[in-house]
Design a protein around this motif. Structure first.
Motif, short mmCIF file in Angstrom:
data_model
loop_
_atom_site.label_atom_id
_atom_site.label_comp_id
_atom_site.label_asym_id
_atom_site.label_seq_id
_atom_site.Cartn_x
_atom_site.Cartn_y
_atom_site.Cartn_z
N GLU A 75 48.77 33.64 36.60
CA GLU A 75 49.40 32.95 37.72
C GLU A 75 48.52 33.00 38.97
OE1 GLU A 75 53.18 34.60 38.71
OE2 GLU A 75 54.23 32.95 37.77
N HIS A 76 47.66 34.00 39.02
CA HIS A 76 46.78 34.12 40.19
C HIS A 76 45.87 32.91 40.31
CE1 HIS A 76 47.69 38.16 41.70
NE2 HIS A 76 47.95 38.48 40.44
N GLN A 77 45.61 32.26 39.18
CA GLN A 77 44.75 31.08 39.20
C GLN A 77 45.45 29.86 39.82
OE1 GLN A 77 43.20 32.29 34.90
NE2 GLN A 77 42.02 30.58 35.67
N LEU A 78 46.76 29.97 40.00
CA LEU A 78 47.51 28.90 40.67
C LEU A 78 47.41 29.02 42.19
CD1 LEU A 78 50.93 28.79 38.76
CD2 LEU A 78 49.20 27.00 38.78
N GLY A 79 47.14 30.24 42.65
CA GLY A 79 47.12 30.48 44.10
C GLY A 79 48.52 30.71 44.64
N LEU A 80 49.50 30.85 43.73
CA LEU A 80 50.90 31.01 44.15
C LEU A 80 51.40 32.44 43.97
CD1 LEU A 80 52.42 27.79 42.51
CD2 LEU A 80 51.62 28.08 44.85
N ARG B 257 49.79 45.03 52.36
CA ARG B 257 48.56 44.23 52.19
C ARG B 257 48.59 43.45 50.89
NH1 ARG B 257 43.47 46.25 51.72
NH2 ARG B 257 44.22 47.91 50.34
N VAL B 258 47.91 42.33 50.90
CA VAL B 258 47.73 41.59 49.65
C VAL B 258 46.38 42.02 49.09
CG1 VAL B 258 47.28 39.29 48.66
CG2 VAL B 258 49.13 39.60 50.31
N ILE B 259 46.40 42.65 47.91
CA ILE B 259 45.13 43.13 47.35
C ILE B 259 44.55 42.16 46.33
CG2 ILE B 259 45.49 45.58 47.80
CD1 ILE B 259 46.42 45.80 44.84
N SER B 260 45.36 41.18 45.93
CA SER B 260 44.82 40.13 45.05
C SER B 260 45.64 38.86 45.20
CB SER B 260 44.82 40.62 43.59
OG SER B 260 44.19 39.66 42.77
N GLY B 261 44.96 37.79 45.49
CA GLY B 261 45.64 36.49 45.64
C GLY B 261 45.09 35.52 44.62
N TYR B 262 44.50 34.44 45.11
CA TYR B 262 43.94 33.43 44.22
C TYR B 262 42.75 33.98 43.45
CZ TYR B 262 41.29 29.38 42.74
OH TYR B 262 40.59 28.48 41.99
N ARG B 263 42.67 33.64 42.17
CA ARG B 263 41.51 34.02 41.36
C ARG B 263 40.94 32.79 40.68
NH1 ARG B 263 44.45 38.78 38.06
NH2 ARG B 263 45.01 40.09 39.84
N THR B 264 39.63 32.74 40.63
CA THR B 264 38.97 31.67 39.88
C THR B 264 38.97 32.07 38.41
OG1 THR B 264 36.83 32.74 40.06
CG2 THR B 264 37.38 31.16 41.79
N GLN B 265 38.63 31.14 37.58
CA GLN B 265 38.52 31.40 36.14
C GLN B 265 37.49 32.52 35.91
OE1 GLN B 265 40.22 30.14 33.65
NE2 GLN B 265 38.97 30.35 31.81
N GLU B 266 36.41 32.50 36.70
CA GLU B 266 35.34 33.49 36.53
C GLU B 266 35.84 34.89 36.90
OE1 GLU B 266 34.74 30.57 38.52
OE2 GLU B 266 34.32 29.72 36.56
N THR B 267 36.60 34.99 38.00
CA THR B 267 37.13 36.29 38.41
C THR B 267 38.04 36.84 37.33
OG1 THR B 267 37.16 35.42 40.65
CG2 THR B 267 38.28 37.51 40.31
N GLN B 268 38.93 35.97 36.84
CA GLN B 268 39.88 36.41 35.82
C GLN B 268 39.12 36.83 34.56
OE1 GLN B 268 43.04 36.76 36.55
NE2 GLN B 268 43.56 37.59 34.55
#
Ligand SMILES: [Zn+2]
Length: 263
Positions: free
Chosen positions: A186-191, A139-150
């Protein structure tokens, strides 16, 4: 002047006054309509200009309702990575994400999101990883993150250290080892994705096979000094099959690869 004449004149004057008022109303309505048409015309023109300058407004994904677009709200000019090296964009503690970076996202079945361009590669890799994960799809437990999430993940980590008696500065230094400072993840890149398996073996499988799908084991323990991040066996980053294969074969991390290529 007779009584009758005077009455006729009064009626005429009343009618004339009514007509005058009616003319004013019609006139005012005409002017309002005219101004509205001009205003709408200007708005269309402005919208057209805005969508030309801002590709986010004309994304096909928005029409289809399949993908979403995100960007930091405080950003002024959106940066959409359509350049040929989008897959090699370096984000680490020394290279923050460009302000206003914009991503076209696609949602995974578990609710996390990734840059739509890596979706198929990720699905293929997770499906293949079943052989290293007791025949279950990781499973993917974390992918893209916004600035706020980070930001909230980071603040949470800082508070954890402060609760243990660390000073503000010490807490930030400690937290930064485990959670990237907002704007440098890097999560903020969505990659990038954090993967969770049924068994630890899935991480060993990924280390040996992820490159075939374009993903790299981004933070190996032996490269922490260069990546600026402690070992994270769960964190995978898309760079493309060709690059990932080269990096895998030569044992390079992304910082080394980029430097070697002079990118
Ligand atoms: Zn991660």
């Amino acid at each position: 002047m007779t009584e009758r004449t005077m009455a006729r004149r009064r009626r005429y004057q009343q009618r004339h006054r009514r007509n005058t008022i009616a003319s004013w109303i019609v006139g005012a309505a005409c002017i309002t309509a005219l101004l509205t048409i001009v205003a709408l015309g200007c708005k269309d023109y402005i919208d057209e200009q805005a969508s030309y300058e801002n590709p986010q407004n004309s994304l096909p994904g928005l029409v289809l309702g399949e993908s979403k677009t995100s960007q930091s709200p405080e950003s002024a000019a959106p940066v959409y990575a359509d350049d040929t090296d989008w897959n090699l964009r370096l984000v680490n503690r020394w290279n923050p994400i460009p302000e206003g970076y914009t991503v076209r996202l696609k949602e995974l079945s578990g609710g996390e999101q990734v840059d739509e361009r890596i979706y198929d590669h990720l699905m293929e890799m997770l499906e293949a990883a079943r052989e290293g994960n007791w025949d279950e799809t990781p499973r993917v437990i974390s992918g893209y993150r916004t600035q706020e999430t980070q930001q909230s993940l980071y603040d949470e980590e800082v508070n954890k250290y402060k609760a243990q008696g660390y000073s503000e500065d010490e807490a930030k230094a400690e937290a930064g080892k485990w959670v990237a400072v907002p704007g440098t993840s890097e999560h903020q890149l969505g990659l990038a994705v954090d993967v969770e398996g049924t068994t630890y073996d899935v991480f060993l499988w990924l280390q040996e096979n992820s490159y075939k799908y374009g993903f790299i084991f981004r933070y190996p323990g032996g490269k922490s000094d260069i990546t600026g991040t402690v070992e994270e066996v769960w964190h995978y980053r898309y760079v493309g099959v060709e690059t990932a294969t080269e990096m895998y074969e030569q044992g390079l991390c992304l910082e080394e690869y980029i430097e070697q290529k002079g990118l």
